[in-house]
Design an enzyme around this catalytic site. Structure first.
Site, PDB file in Angstrom:
ATOM      1  N   GLU A 217       0.882  -1.174   0.000  1.00  0.00           N
ATOM      2  CA  GLU A 217       0.000   0.000   0.000  1.00  0.00           C
ATOM      3  C   GLU A 217       0.914   1.217   0.000  1.00  0.00           C
ATOM      4  O   GLU A 217       1.614   1.477   0.981  1.00  0.00           O
ATOM      5  CB  GLU A 217      -0.876   0.004   1.259  1.00  0.00           C
ATOM      6  CG  GLU A 217      -1.727  -1.243   1.420  1.00  0.00           C
ATOM      7  CD  GLU A 217      -3.043  -1.158   0.649  1.00  0.00           C
ATOM      8  OE1 GLU A 217      -3.382  -0.063   0.151  1.00  0.00           O
ATOM      9  OE2 GLU A 217      -3.732  -2.189   0.558  1.00  0.00           O
TER      10      GLU A 217
ATOM     11  N   CYS B  97      -1.514   9.240   3.095  1.00  0.00           N
ATOM     12  CA  CYS B  97      -1.440   8.775   1.708  1.00  0.00           C
ATOM     13  C   CYS B  97      -2.652   9.272   0.941  1.00  0.00           C
ATOM     14  O   CYS B  97      -2.586   9.539  -0.249  1.00  0.00           O
ATOM     15  CB  CYS B  97      -1.378   7.258   1.676  1.00  0.00           C
ATOM     16  SG  CYS B  97      -2.691   6.477   2.632  1.00  0.00           S
TER      17      CYS B  97
HETATM   18  P1  NAD Z   1       9.168   4.381   3.602  1.00  0.00           P
HETATM   19  O1  NAD Z   1       8.945   3.583   2.381  1.00  0.00           O
HETATM   20  O2  NAD Z   1      10.375   5.231   3.701  1.00  0.00           O
HETATM   21  O3  NAD Z   1       9.214   3.419   4.902  1.00  0.00           O
HETATM   22  C1  NAD Z   1       8.147   2.582   5.245  1.00  0.00           C
HETATM   23  C2  NAD Z   1       8.666   1.443   6.105  1.00  0.00           C
HETATM   24  O4  NAD Z   1       9.543   0.634   5.326  1.00  0.00           O
HETATM   25  C3  NAD Z   1       9.473   1.863   7.320  1.00  0.00           C
HETATM   26  O5  NAD Z   1       9.158   1.021   8.393  1.00  0.00           O
HETATM   27  C4  NAD Z   1      10.924   1.639   6.880  1.00  0.00           C
HETATM   28  O6  NAD Z   1      11.811   1.398   7.932  1.00  0.00           O
HETATM   29  C5  NAD Z   1      10.768   0.409   6.022  1.00  0.00           C
HETATM   30  N1  NAD Z   1      11.822   0.221   5.015  1.00  0.00           N
HETATM   31  C6  NAD Z   1      12.667   1.131   4.464  1.00  0.00           C
HETATM   32  N2  NAD Z   1      13.463   0.548   3.553  1.00  0.00           N
HETATM   33  C7  NAD Z   1      13.117  -0.762   3.496  1.00  0.00           C
HETATM   34  C8  NAD Z   1      13.546  -1.878   2.730  1.00  0.00           C
HETATM   35  N3  NAD Z   1      14.525  -1.760   1.817  1.00  0.00           N
HETATM   36  N4  NAD Z   1      12.944  -3.074   2.928  1.00  0.00           N
HETATM   37  C9  NAD Z   1      11.951  -3.213   3.828  1.00  0.00           C
HETATM   38  N5  NAD Z   1      11.495  -2.190   4.599  1.00  0.00           N
HETATM   39  C10 NAD Z   1      12.067  -0.978   4.431  1.00  0.00           C
HETATM   40  O7  NAD Z   1       7.842   5.241   3.805  1.00  0.00           O
HETATM   41  P2  NAD Z   1       7.570   6.363   4.905  1.00  0.00           P
HETATM   42  O8  NAD Z   1       8.309   7.599   4.540  1.00  0.00           O
HETATM   43  O9  NAD Z   1       7.749   5.789   6.265  1.00  0.00           O
HETATM   44  O10 NAD Z   1       6.004   6.582   4.720  1.00  0.00           O
HETATM   45  C11 NAD Z   1       5.430   7.529   3.885  1.00  0.00           C
HETATM   46  C12 NAD Z   1       4.911   6.873   2.639  1.00  0.00           C
HETATM   47  O11 NAD Z   1       3.932   5.891   2.980  1.00  0.00           O
HETATM   48  C13 NAD Z   1       4.202   7.841   1.717  1.00  0.00           C
HETATM   49  O12 NAD Z   1       4.555   7.600   0.394  1.00  0.00           O
HETATM   50  C14 NAD Z   1       2.731   7.503   1.935  1.00  0.00           C
HETATM   51  O13 NAD Z   1       1.888   7.862   0.878  1.00  0.00           O
HETATM   52  C15 NAD Z   1       2.795   6.041   2.147  1.00  0.00           C
HETATM   53  N6  NAD Z   1       1.585   5.556   2.826  1.00  0.00           N
HETATM   54  C16 NAD Z   1       0.712   4.773   2.124  1.00  0.00           C
HETATM   55  C17 NAD Z   1      -0.463   4.352   2.729  1.00  0.00           C
HETATM   56  C18 NAD Z   1      -1.473   3.503   1.992  1.00  0.00           C
HETATM   57  O14 NAD Z   1      -2.335   2.900   2.635  1.00  0.00           O
HETATM   58  N7  NAD Z   1      -1.428   3.428   0.679  1.00  0.00           N
HETATM   59  C19 NAD Z   1      -0.738   4.727   4.042  1.00  0.00           C
HETATM   60  C20 NAD Z   1       0.181   5.536   4.697  1.00  0.00           C
HETATM   61  C21 NAD Z   1       1.348   5.934   4.093  1.00  0.00           C
END
Ligand code: NAD
Length: 473
Positions: free
Chosen positions: A230, A264
């Protein structure tokens, strides 16, 4: 993977006042093995006992609600949204506990072959990995975890390293429910821990950015495990000439600015019929200017700080890019530093177009760029001119004309005469379109079925030879 400690920044003060320690790889593997072993009993316990354990956890959390609220406020710098998150989390446990027993019922069916009966059953994936972001730390680390546990899976959750403080009160409450503690673990850590986790689980639920989602989906594909990702959005709102302007401006302001735009499903671009454009902008600006920053105290206003420092830089960059290309700012318009935190007042821009990052890339701030359109088809084309397809909103006098437009928008959930409804209403099934995600709907009752593999028993009910067998002689 590193097991070095990670310092955590406080979004209100800018101070690094908390530390997390990621588990070394060996420990992570051991934790996953232990969870996998405990899952066998958790599944055998049956749904009623699993419900009882989750309800016990909920009660334990509610009895220390103040501690959880305090931790979430320290994580995110905002209060009312933290309260809302806890309420949604509790409601989610109750909703799933109510509907899960019916959804998990096994069924026997007649088949097209009279002497073959079919018994349909489903088997939970043993261990589900959940990787979650920082914008709604509690909600997004539990939204998939709760149905997964009720389905009979064990779960290991890796919340964002940017907002990890809320985990301690959750674990304290978990420690009072030994049966659940055996099948649910939260691990601290950053991207490396999240990535390592994918090696040890049987299914992964990821919420976060497109860039990371792609890495997670690729790693899951290599391991042949399902990934539900997501991701980001750039939700459009379309306001037709017939729309109620009072309602549209209030709804869009909320949808764009709640949680400082760090959702998001935030409204990130607004297309308004040119005949009502000036009036719309005037009203939106007036309402936006009434909102106050929650500074100096957390209770003092509506708009919290920008949680992640990296996001403050992105918001500034998008604003600068827009202004350099001719955008006009009507209110707000800059990221400012107050008391060590980064803040941005609700910002309305006009004279914007799709050459600007503010109209095409995810900004994740309280920013409302408004663009005029002359024909409805033009608005639909602009709304669809995006790599994202998470959700959207359409405003019109009649529900029918709004839905007619909504049908042509490439997104999974469209609020009609309202905005951001999927934040509050989790009943509607929806898929993320385009780069906004992959996998079955996390919303709606069928979401629990993502955590189970279907299994069919095909039962011969007579003792005569089947007509398709080889003849005996
Ligand atoms: P991010 O992708 O930087 O991190 C998300 C999570 O992934 C964190 O826990 C991080 O530690 C982990 N992570 C980072 N690198 C990784 C890897 N290589 N492998 C596995 N895990 C890894 O995102 P963010 O900045 O924390 O969140 C914001 C983003 O999330 C925005 O783009 C937002 O739109 C999206 N978001 C989407 C939804 C939805 O339901 N579609 C909901 C909320 C947020």
């Amino acid at each position: 993977m590193t097991n070095k400690s990670i310092e955590v920044r406080n979004p209100r003060t800018g101070k690094f006042d908390y530390v997390i320690i990621p588990p070394p790889p060996k420990l992570l593997a051991q934790q996953c093995n232990r969870l996998r072993r405990a899952q066998v009993h958790w599944q055998q316990m049956g749904i009623e006992k699993r419900i009882a354990a989750l309800q016990q956890w909920k009660q334990a959390i509610l009895s220390t609600r103040d501690r959880l609220t305090e931790a979430l406020v320290n994580d995110t710098g905002r209060l009312s949204t933290s309260e809302l998150e806890i309420d949604s989390f509790v409601a989610s446990i109750d909703r799933w506990c109510k509907i899960a027993p019916d959804l998990l019922q096994e069924s026997a069916k007649n088949t097209t072959i009279p002497f073959i009966a079919l018994q349909q059953t489903a088997v939970p994936y043993p261990l589900v990995g959940v990787i979650s972001p920082w914008n709604f730390p509690l909600l997004l680390s539990t939204i998939d975890t709760i149905p997964a546990l009720l389905a009979g899976c064990a779960a290991i959750v890796k919340p964002s390293e940017i907002t990890p403080r809320f985990v301690a009160p959750l674990i304290n409450a978990l420690n009072t429910v030994p049966k659940l503690r055996e099948v649910l673990t939260f691990v601290e850590g950053a991207g490396a821990t999240g990535y390592a986790l994918i090696e040890y689980v049987d299914l992964v639920c990821f919420t976060g950015s497109v860039a990371t989602g792609r890495k997670v989906a690729e790693a899951a594909a290599r391991n042949f495990i399902p990934a539900f990702v997501e991701l980001g959005g750039k939700d459009p709102a379309i306001v037709l000439e017939s729309a109620n302007l009072e309602l549209a401006t209030s709804a869009i302001l909320w949808g764009a600015v709640v949680n400082t735009g760090q959702s998001c499903l935030s409204i990130e671009r607004i297309y308004v019929a040119e005949s009502i454009f000036d009036k719309f902008v005037e009203k939106l600006v007036l309402k936006a200017q009434r909102l106050k920053l929650a500074h100096p105290t957390v209770e003092s206003g509506d708009i919290g700080p920008i949680i992640a420092e990296k996001q403050a830089a992105i918001i500034s960059d998008h604003l600068l890019d827009a202004v350099e290309k001719g955008a006009v700012i009507h209110c707000g318009g800059q990221v400012e530093e107050l008391g060590g935190g980064w803040w941005c007042r609700p910002t309305v821009l006009t004279q914007v177009n799709h050459s600007m990052k503010i109209m095409t890339e995810e900004t994740f701030g309280p920013i409302m760029p408004v663009m005029a359109f002359s024909q409805v088809e033009e608005a639909i084309n602009l709304a669809n001119d995006s790599i994202y397809g998470l959700s959207a909103a359409v405003f019109a006098e009649s529900e029918e004309s709004a839905i007619e437009v909504a049908q042509q928008i490439d997104a999974g959930a469209i609020s009609i005469n309202d905005a951001g409804l999927t934040a509050l209403m989790h009943e509607g099934e929806k898929n993320a379109f385009k780069f906004s995600g992959l996998g079955g709907s996390r919303m709606g009752s069928a979401a629990i079925k993502r955590f189970m593999r279907k299994k069919a028993f095909l039962i011969k009910t007579n003792s005569t030879n089947d007509p398709w067998w080889f003849a005996d002689e």
